[in-house]
Design an enzyme around this catalytic site. Structure first.
Site, PDB file in Angstrom:
ATOM      1  N   THR A  69    -121.002  31.142 -84.788  1.00 20.60           N
ATOM      2  CA  THR A  69    -121.896  31.815 -83.818  1.00 20.60           C
ATOM      3  C   THR A  69    -122.917  30.580 -83.334  1.00 20.60           C
ATOM      4  O   THR A  69    -122.861  29.657 -83.621  1.00 20.60           O
ATOM      5  CB  THR A  69    -122.683  33.023 -84.136  1.00 20.60           C
ATOM      6  OG1 THR A  69    -123.420  33.578 -82.966  1.00 20.60           O
ATOM      7  CG2 THR A  69    -123.752  32.711 -85.272  1.00 20.60           C
ATOM      8  N   LYS A  73    -120.795  27.081 -81.476  1.00 24.06           N
ATOM      9  CA  LYS A  73    -119.578  27.319 -81.014  1.00 24.06           C
ATOM     10  C   LYS A  73    -118.668  26.395 -80.333  1.00 24.06           C
ATOM     11  O   LYS A  73    -117.525  26.385 -80.174  1.00 24.06           O
ATOM     12  CB  LYS A  73    -119.643  28.575 -80.026  1.00 24.06           C
ATOM     13  CG  LYS A  73    -120.016  29.907 -80.389  1.00 24.06           C
ATOM     14  CD  LYS A  73    -119.915  31.007 -79.851  1.00 24.06           C
ATOM     15  CE  LYS A  73    -120.008  32.557 -80.210  1.00 24.06           C
ATOM     16  NZ  LYS A  73    -119.714  33.495 -79.237  1.00 24.06           N
ATOM     17  N   ASN A  94    -115.253  30.800 -81.780  1.00 25.77           N
ATOM     18  CA  ASN A  94    -115.873  31.826 -82.605  1.00 25.77           C
ATOM     19  C   ASN A  94    -115.358  32.277 -83.970  1.00 25.77           C
ATOM     20  O   ASN A  94    -115.750  32.804 -84.568  1.00 25.77           O
ATOM     21  CB  ASN A  94    -116.340  32.944 -81.895  1.00 25.77           C
ATOM     22  CG  ASN A  94    -115.175  34.114 -81.602  1.00 25.77           C
ATOM     23  OD1 ASN A  94    -113.921  33.794 -81.765  1.00 25.77           O
ATOM     24  ND2 ASN A  94    -115.392  35.160 -81.412  1.00 25.77           N
ATOM     25  N   GLY A 135    -123.777  31.676 -68.662  1.00 26.77           N
ATOM     26  CA  GLY A 135    -123.689  31.213 -70.001  1.00 26.77           C
ATOM     27  C   GLY A 135    -122.647  31.145 -70.795  1.00 26.77           C
ATOM     28  O   GLY A 135    -121.346  31.416 -70.370  1.00 26.77           O
ATOM     29  N   GLY A 250    -121.729  46.530 -74.536  1.00 27.22           N
ATOM     30  CA  GLY A 250    -120.849  45.633 -75.125  1.00 27.22           C
ATOM     31  C   GLY A 250    -120.514  45.923 -76.617  1.00 27.22           C
ATOM     32  O   GLY A 250    -120.031  44.951 -77.320  1.00 27.22           O
TER      33      GLY A 250
HETATM   34  P1  ATR Z   1    -125.328  32.943 -73.623  1.00 30.55           P
HETATM   35  O1  ATR Z   1    -124.985  31.341 -73.515  1.00 30.55           O
HETATM   36  O2  ATR Z   1    -125.407  33.645 -74.824  1.00 30.55           O
HETATM   37  O3  ATR Z   1    -124.389  33.601 -72.401  1.00 30.55           O
HETATM   38  P2  ATR Z   1    -127.778  31.986 -72.120  1.00 30.55           P
HETATM   39  O4  ATR Z   1    -127.548  30.973 -72.195  1.00 30.55           O
HETATM   40  O5  ATR Z   1    -129.212  32.376 -72.858  1.00 30.55           O
HETATM   41  O6  ATR Z   1    -127.009  33.139 -72.946  1.00 30.55           O
HETATM   42  O7  ATR Z   1    -128.012  32.984 -70.820  1.00 30.55           O
HETATM   43  C1  ATR Z   1    -126.997  33.115 -70.114  1.00 30.55           C
HETATM   44  C2  ATR Z   1    -127.198  33.450 -68.725  1.00 30.55           C
HETATM   45  O8  ATR Z   1    -128.234  34.184 -68.439  1.00 30.55           O
HETATM   46  C3  ATR Z   1    -127.509  31.865 -67.984  1.00 30.55           C
HETATM   47  O9  ATR Z   1    -126.632  31.945 -67.060  1.00 30.55           O
HETATM   48  C4  ATR Z   1    -128.829  32.363 -67.629  1.00 30.55           C
HETATM   49  O10 ATR Z   1    -129.290  31.496 -66.325  1.00 30.55           O
HETATM   50  P3  ATR Z   1    -129.524  30.115 -66.130  1.00 30.55           P
HETATM   51  O11 ATR Z   1    -128.017  29.640 -66.060  1.00 30.55           O
HETATM   52  O12 ATR Z   1    -130.177  30.029 -64.851  1.00 30.55           O
HETATM   53  O13 ATR Z   1    -130.190  29.524 -67.140  1.00 30.55           O
HETATM   54  C5  ATR Z   1    -129.036  33.655 -67.485  1.00 30.55           C
HETATM   55  N1  ATR Z   1    -130.802  34.084 -67.754  1.00 30.55           N
HETATM   56  C6  ATR Z   1    -131.129  34.074 -68.899  1.00 30.55           C
HETATM   57  N2  ATR Z   1    -132.569  34.461 -68.734  1.00 30.55           N
HETATM   58  C7  ATR Z   1    -132.704  34.862 -67.588  1.00 30.55           C
HETATM   59  C8  ATR Z   1    -133.626  35.104 -66.745  1.00 30.55           C
HETATM   60  N3  ATR Z   1    -134.973  35.340 -67.219  1.00 30.55           N
HETATM   61  N4  ATR Z   1    -133.502  35.365 -65.369  1.00 30.55           N
HETATM   62  C9  ATR Z   1    -132.408  34.961 -64.864  1.00 30.55           C
HETATM   63  N5  ATR Z   1    -131.333  34.653 -65.534  1.00 30.55           N
HETATM   64  C10 ATR Z   1    -131.393  34.427 -66.715  1.00 30.55           C
END
Ligand code: ATR
Length: 290
Positions: A69, A73, A94, A135, A250
């Site tokens: 995790t 990853k 993963n 993300g 999810g």
């Molecule tokens: P993961 O990698 O686990 O999917 P993450 O990287 O923390 O999670 O965030 C996933 C997505 O959520 C990202 O695309 C992020 O946007 P950015 O690419 O602009 O960083 C989006 N995200 C997280 N917090 C946010 C917020 N407060 N407002 C808008 N988008 C957000």
């Protein structure tokens, strides 16, 4: 039957940091109990800089299988002898399976999501998809949508450049129409079929937050999937439900990515009735506010 650790017990585990809040031990140990398999699944917190040593140590200790995790990853890929097609396309692993030559990597997130969609009669094929976020989680969703022949994929993200990178990656492997929008351009979307919410926005304890507040948005599609399962219904899903949209959270994706890893480690296919029993047992024991 409760399993007892003995001289023949094999080890499965999770590596990441943090690992304290994971429900993977619950999923895998319940599966082992139900299937009478002599395994124990434990979380291993791995500090930054120690990933290589952790994999080497796991190999030396004959650890049969590992989940990986955040934040490892992607980084873990260089430690592996081989990665599956989905893992390569998503660019993240993963699940690791022991072989005498080293660990082989898989990504069961896309498969877990696929199984959860199938269980809930949600079809990607030929449909227009919107992915909110770009993300790690969105990468698995995007590759699944590509592999399932979506008609089009629109990625909406705060940072448009990341959305573009994700679209480029999908197009590298699949011939699908893609569009990219900033989150402030959401009103440009015309009607579509399924929205996947992949950001952490709305996750407990910030349950009042919703990435999409524009009312009009909720008039444009028929199915909403949020990768968050805590709360069981995010603000995004509640808003969708209010507008007559079919919703899915999810939890099943999380459960089935675990199931798929367990199947890979054991080279088995677990029957659906057993999977339903174990799923309900897990829902009961984590006390989800359903
Ligand atoms: P993961 O990698 O686990 O999917 P993450 O990287 O923390 O999670 O965030 C996933 C997505 O959520 C990202 O695309 C992020 O946007 P950015 O690419 O602009 O960083 C989006 N995200 C997280 N917090 C946010 C917020 N407060 N407002 C808008 N988008 C957000």
């Amino acid at each position: 039957m409760k399993q007892k650790i003995n001289g023949k017990t094999k080890v499965l585990g999770l590596i990441g940091n943090p690992v304290e809040h994971t429900i993977s031990p619950l999923i895998h140990n319940t599966l082992s109990e139900k299937l009478c398999k002599d395994y124990v699944y434990v979380p291993f917190k791995v500090n930054r800089g120690n990933l290589s040593k952790a994999i080497e140590g796991a190999k030396a200790l004959n650890v049969t299988g590992l989940n990986v995790t955040v934040p490892y990853k992607e980084e873990v890929i260089t430690e592996l002898i081989e990665v599956s097609l989905f893992a390569k396309q998503i660019g993240a692993v993963n699940t690791l399976k022991y072989t005498d030559d080293g660990y082989v990597g898989y990504n069961t997130d896309a498969e877990g999501l696929h199984k959860s969609l199938l269980n809930n009669d949600i079809v990607i094929n030929n449909n227009d998809i919107v992915i909110i976020g770009a993300g790690g989680a969105a990468k698995a969703v995007g590759i699944l949508c590509g592999s399932e022949n979506a008609n089009s994929i629109t990625i909406v993200n705060r940072t448009k450049e990341k959305a573009q990178n994700l679209a480029n990656n999908i197009k590298k492997y699949y011939n699908v129409k893609t569009n990219v929008l900033g989150i402030d351009e959401i009103d440009r979307i015309s009607s579509f079929d399924i929205a996947f919410q992949t950001t952490p926005i709305g996750m407990s304890p910030n349950t009042e937050h919703n990435p999409i507040i524009e009312e009009e948005f909720y008039k444009k599609f028929h199915t909403a999937v949020d990768l968050i399962y805590n709360p069981y219904k995010t603000k995004f899903l509640l808003k969708a439900q209010e507008n007559g949209i079919k919703i899915l959270n999810g939890f099943e994706m999380l459960y089935y990515q675990g199931v798929r890893a367990y199947e890979i480690w054991n080279d088995i296919e677990i029957k659906q009735d057993i999977l339903e029993d174990v799923k309900n047992q897990i829902i009961d024991s984590i006390n989800l506010d359903i």
